[in-house]
Design a protein around this motif. Structure first.
Motif, PDB file in Angstrom:
ATOM      1  N   LEU B  41      10.600 -24.609 -20.554  1.00 59.27           N
ATOM      2  CA  LEU B  41       9.367 -23.822 -20.562  1.00 59.27           C
ATOM      3  C   LEU B  41       8.220 -24.593 -21.209  1.00 59.27           C
ATOM      4  CD1 LEU B  41      10.685 -20.259 -21.432  1.00 59.27           C
ATOM      5  CD2 LEU B  41       9.985 -21.160 -19.220  1.00 59.27           C
ATOM      6  N   PHE B 160      12.568 -18.322 -35.458  1.00 60.96           N
ATOM      7  CA  PHE B 160      11.276 -18.820 -34.987  1.00 60.96           C
ATOM      8  C   PHE B 160      10.973 -18.406 -33.557  1.00 60.96           C
ATOM      9  CE2 PHE B 160      12.378 -21.725 -38.435  1.00 60.96           C
ATOM     10  CZ  PHE B 160      11.221 -21.609 -39.193  1.00 60.96           C
ATOM     11  N   ARG B 162       9.479 -15.892 -32.090  1.00 59.89           N
ATOM     12  CA  ARG B 162       8.119 -15.458 -31.765  1.00 59.89           C
ATOM     13  C   ARG B 162       7.141 -16.638 -31.798  1.00 59.89           C
ATOM     14  NH1 ARG B 162       6.584 -10.202 -34.976  1.00 59.89           N
ATOM     15  NH2 ARG B 162       8.179  -9.238 -33.684  1.00 59.89           N
ATOM     16  N   ALA B 163       7.333 -17.522 -32.769  1.00 59.41           N
ATOM     17  CA  ALA B 163       6.458 -18.691 -32.869  1.00 59.41           C
ATOM     18  C   ALA B 163       6.693 -19.645 -31.702  1.00 59.41           C
ATOM     19  CB  ALA B 163       6.697 -19.413 -34.190  1.00 59.41           C
ATOM     20  N   ILE B 165       7.698 -18.831 -28.696  1.00 56.26           N
ATOM     21  CA  ILE B 165       7.062 -18.226 -27.514  1.00 56.26           C
ATOM     22  C   ILE B 165       5.555 -18.446 -27.579  1.00 56.26           C
ATOM     23  CG2 ILE B 165       6.570 -16.045 -26.343  1.00 56.26           C
ATOM     24  CD1 ILE B 165       9.396 -16.431 -25.979  1.00 56.26           C
ATOM     25  N   ALA B 166       4.953 -18.153 -28.737  1.00 63.11           N
ATOM     26  CA  ALA B 166       3.500 -18.290 -28.867  1.00 63.11           C
ATOM     27  C   ALA B 166       3.073 -19.737 -28.671  1.00 63.11           C
ATOM     28  CB  ALA B 166       3.047 -17.790 -30.245  1.00 63.11           C
ATOM     29  N   CYS B 168       4.519 -21.966 -26.872  1.00 60.73           N
ATOM     30  CA  CYS B 168       4.592 -22.323 -25.446  1.00 60.73           C
ATOM     31  C   CYS B 168       3.468 -21.652 -24.671  1.00 60.73           C
ATOM     32  CB  CYS B 168       5.891 -21.849 -24.808  1.00 60.73           C
ATOM     33  SG  CYS B 168       7.365 -22.550 -25.463  1.00 60.73           S
ATOM     34  N   LEU B 169       3.269 -20.363 -24.945  1.00 52.13           N
ATOM     35  CA  LEU B 169       2.386 -19.550 -24.111  1.00 52.13           C
ATOM     36  C   LEU B 169       0.923 -19.858 -24.388  1.00 52.13           C
ATOM     37  CD1 LEU B 169       1.838 -17.168 -22.219  1.00 52.13           C
ATOM     38  CD2 LEU B 169       2.309 -15.621 -24.094  1.00 52.13           C
ATOM     39  N   ASP B 170       0.559 -19.956 -25.652  1.00 52.13           N
ATOM     40  CA  ASP B 170      -0.853 -20.134 -25.978  1.00 52.13           C
ATOM     41  C   ASP B 170      -0.979 -20.887 -27.310  1.00 52.13           C
ATOM     42  OD1 ASP B 170      -3.553 -19.987 -26.255  1.00 52.13           O
ATOM     43  OD2 ASP B 170      -3.715 -17.833 -25.950  1.00 52.13           O
ATOM     44  N   LEU B 172      -3.202 -22.808 -28.602  1.00 48.68           N
ATOM     45  CA  LEU B 172      -4.492 -22.733 -29.296  1.00 48.68           C
ATOM     46  C   LEU B 172      -4.595 -21.443 -30.095  1.00 48.68           C
ATOM     47  CD1 LEU B 172      -7.154 -24.220 -29.654  1.00 48.68           C
ATOM     48  CD2 LEU B 172      -8.039 -23.015 -27.670  1.00 48.68           C
ATOM     49  N   PHE B 173      -4.065 -20.358 -29.512  1.00 45.88           N
ATOM     50  CA  PHE B 173      -4.098 -19.085 -30.230  1.00 45.88           C
ATOM     51  C   PHE B 173      -3.265 -19.174 -31.503  1.00 45.88           C
ATOM     52  CE2 PHE B 173      -2.134 -15.059 -31.312  1.00 45.88           C
ATOM     53  CZ  PHE B 173      -3.248 -14.274 -31.493  1.00 45.88           C
ATOM     54  N   LEU B 174      -2.077 -19.748 -31.387  1.00 46.58           N
ATOM     55  CA  LEU B 174      -1.212 -19.846 -32.561  1.00 46.58           C
ATOM     56  C   LEU B 174      -1.912 -20.634 -33.670  1.00 46.58           C
ATOM     57  CD1 LEU B 174       1.532 -19.089 -33.694  1.00 46.58           C
ATOM     58  CD2 LEU B 174       2.409 -21.269 -32.887  1.00 46.58           C
ATOM     59  N   ARG B 175      -2.627 -21.691 -33.270  1.00 46.74           N
ATOM     60  CA  ARG B 175      -3.347 -22.479 -34.276  1.00 46.74           C
ATOM     61  C   ARG B 175      -4.444 -21.655 -34.931  1.00 46.74           C
ATOM     62  NH1 ARG B 175      -5.300 -27.656 -31.304  1.00 46.74           N
ATOM     63  NH2 ARG B 175      -6.269 -28.215 -33.268  1.00 46.74           N
ATOM     64  N   VAL B 177      -4.385 -18.440 -35.611  1.00 44.09           N
ATOM     65  CA  VAL B 177      -3.920 -17.379 -36.507  1.00 44.09           C
ATOM     66  C   VAL B 177      -2.873 -17.848 -37.507  1.00 44.09           C
ATOM     67  CG1 VAL B 177      -4.387 -15.472 -34.934  1.00 44.09           C
ATOM     68  CG2 VAL B 177      -2.163 -16.604 -34.848  1.00 44.09           C
ATOM     69  N   LEU B 180       1.683 -22.360 -38.323  1.00 44.54           N
ATOM     70  CA  LEU B 180       3.080 -22.618 -37.986  1.00 44.54           C
ATOM     71  C   LEU B 180       3.272 -23.534 -36.784  1.00 44.54           C
ATOM     72  CD1 LEU B 180       5.143 -19.325 -38.334  1.00 44.54           C
ATOM     73  CD2 LEU B 180       5.619 -21.525 -39.372  1.00 44.54           C
TER      74      LEU B 180
END
Lengths: 273, 291
Positions: B41, B160, B162-163, B165-166, B168-170, B172-175, B177, B180
């Protein structure tokens, strides 16, 4: 400026030693609604990235009030559309700041997600795979995620891209509702009519801040003309802005005169309420 | 009925080495197949292969110094794998170069080093075990190691999830908020290396990637949820192991390739007949609804 939510201190942001936002000073007040306006390459998105913290300043600082949650809708998301996720999975990422890595999603959380989807006109889209969404629908789903984030500072970078006029009104209403809830909002936007109609304050950028204050005064013709003269291209021969050791002690004007790029006089008013 | 019993069950009842092989491969499937799903993925399917090569100099050094022993070869492989993973990850995170290029650079350096070290010792039949594994000769140490790795992997994935998934999926968003993103990326690469290490006792450095990637790639054709994809990949992995061991037993085939080829057959069948496979997507003209 006791109720400043964001404070920029001589903030310079950029890429490969070229500044995209240059010597920005000023502050964004609590509960203000600011449009960020400027030509392509004038540093609007760069400023957003600097505030979120995904771009480190080359000089100066961007001080954010501690404890406040921040929500950021980037101009170009890095979403992998082929990832096997549903709309609800995407929007529920917005719960991160409250639920974190391991917290369970509650019934209220799920209700909040449904409400957010309803607010952007995507009710019933929960189970849709994200690779089946249109560009505008994806943008609305991302807007719903910002809603779910329930943040104190909201940064939207060209949020109305690919949005139809019917939805545009809904999104503007949401922004106004946030404004009513005393959240601090900054929106990068190109449509000046929308700015005049809905945004009390405007920051006009051309790498330097040209003007910053009440929308009506910021968007005066002479300011717009000055912004339009902005030269987008980098100059590889441009002189260094401040020598690492010698910059201290020189006042702003003399430095500006010594260098090949013009330093605007500090904007007259900033974040006037 | 007796025929079926003789064919399917008896080998595992009668022979201890088959039981060990079965247990080891079950543990490996449970552990490395979900890791493979995330590799796929994240569009890092070939990274597993690169990492398998990267392990070689470490394992070879262990072999050179201590002979064919699990502990030194594992530790050596682990060090080499982690060094390559972190170097490649760091280059992609902190420079403009993407991970595919940096990974290629570092694994090739590592591979050359490995070949060099192997050649110092001179050719050795034992070394074939490193490359192609010995699932029919798993001892207690090896089983314990695989069990430990499986436990670590499952805990890591759940913790980990949820992290991952985040990220992989997005990303930039994870960065925006959470800080991690980068740690999770490295933790994940560490899990990949760990699972390859676990696999190389049984399947060898090269084929252990097969058990990681093939079931994951096959599962992608059957489901659109990450959770069920991981579950299905584990099932495919376990099935491949059983099928491969039985084929190996009855037809006197080498066990590692038999297992991976079984997984390969599942993959090809999934490509053709899977829910989003060729037959469903192309051959059948689907009906459509009014809205």
């Amino acid at each position: 400026m006791t109720d400043a939510c964001l404070t920029f201190r001589n903030l310079t942001l950029g890429y490969n030693s070229h500044p995209a936002v240059h010597h920005l000073d000023g502050s964004v007040k609590h509960g203000s609604l600011t449009a960020v306006v400027g030509l392509n390459g004038s540093g609007k998105s760069t400023l957003m990235k600097g505030i979120v913290g995904i771009l480190q300043p080359m000089a100066g600082a961007c001080l954010r009030e501690t404890g406040g949650r921040i929500a950021y809708l980037p101009q170009q998301s890095e979403i992998d559309r082929s990832f096997p996720a549903r709309v609800v999975d995407l929007v529920s990422l917005g719960l991160w700041s409250r639920r974190g890595l391991l917290g369970r999603f509650t019934r209220d959380d799920r209700a909040a997600i449904s409400n957010a989807l309803g607010s952007v006109g995507l009710e019933g889209f929960e189970k849709r795979p994200i690779d089946t969404l249109s560009g505008g629908q994806l943008q609305r789903a991302l807007f719903a995620r910002v809603l779910v984030q329930d943040a104190d500072i909201i940064l939207l970078d060209e949020p109305f891209n690919a949005i139809d006029t019917k939805t545009l009104g809904d999104l503007i209403d949401i922004i106004k509702r946030w404004h009513g809830e005393r959240r601090t909002i900054m929106v990068v936007i190109h449509d000046l009519q929308l700015v005049r109609d809905h945004f009390p304050e405007t920051l006009l950028l051309a790498r330097h801040p040209i003007a910053w204050g009440r929308t009506k005064e910021t968007l005066r013709p002479e300011n717009m003309l000055q912004a339009r003269r902005f030269i987008e291209a980098w100059d590889d021969e441009a002189e260094w802005c401040e020598p690492a050791t010698l910059g201290i002690g020189l006042d702003h004007q003399s430095r500006g005169a010594r260098q090949n790029h013009d330093h605007q006089p500090a904007p007259a008013e900033k974040g006037a309420a | 009925m007796p025929d079926i019993y003789d064919f399917l069950i008896a080998p595992f009842i009668d022979y201890a080495f088959m039981q060990r092989a079965l247990l080891g491969s079950f543990l490996l499937a449970i552990s490395s197949c979900p890791v493979g799903v995330f590799l796929m993925l994240r569009r890092m399917s070939l990274t597993g292969d690169a990492m398998a090569h990267a392990i070689l100099p470490g394992a070879a050094t262990g072999f050179l110094l201590f002979g064919l022993q699990i502990v030194p070869m594992t530790i050596g492989g682990l060090i080499a794998g982690i060094v390559v993973a972190i170097s490649a990850g760091a280059v992609s995170r902190f420079t403009v170069q993407k991970e595919d290029a940096s990974m290629a650079a570092f694994y090739l350096i590592s591979l050359a080093l490995g070949v060099l070290i192997v050649s110092i010792r001179g050719s050795s039949v034992d070394l074939l075990h490193v490359l192609f594994g010995t699932i029919l000769a798993l001892n207690n140490d090896a089983l314990l190691l695989i069990a430990l790795i499986a436990t670590l992997t499952l805990i890591g994935l759940i913790l980990f999830w949820r992290a991952l998934i985040a990220e992989c999926l997005d990303p930039l968003f994870l960065r925006s908020v959470s800080g991690l993103g980068t740690p999770v990326h490295f933790i994940f690469l560490a899990l990949v290396v760990l699972n390859l290490i676990g696999g190389f006792q049984a399947l060898g450095t090269l084929l252990s990637v097969g058990l990681m990637m093939l079931p994951a790639a096959a599962a992608r054709f059957w489901t659109t949820r990450v959770e069920s994809m991981c579950g299905l990949a584990v099932l495919f992995g376990i099935f491949s192991c059983v099928a491969g061991l039985l084929l190996s037993y009855h037809l006197s085939l080498p066990s590692g390739p038999a297992i991976i080829l079984s997984a390969g057959i599942i993959y090809v069948a999934s490509v053709v007949f899977g829910a989003s496979g060729i037959v469903n997507a192309r051959a059948r003209r689907p009906r459509h609804r009014t809205a």
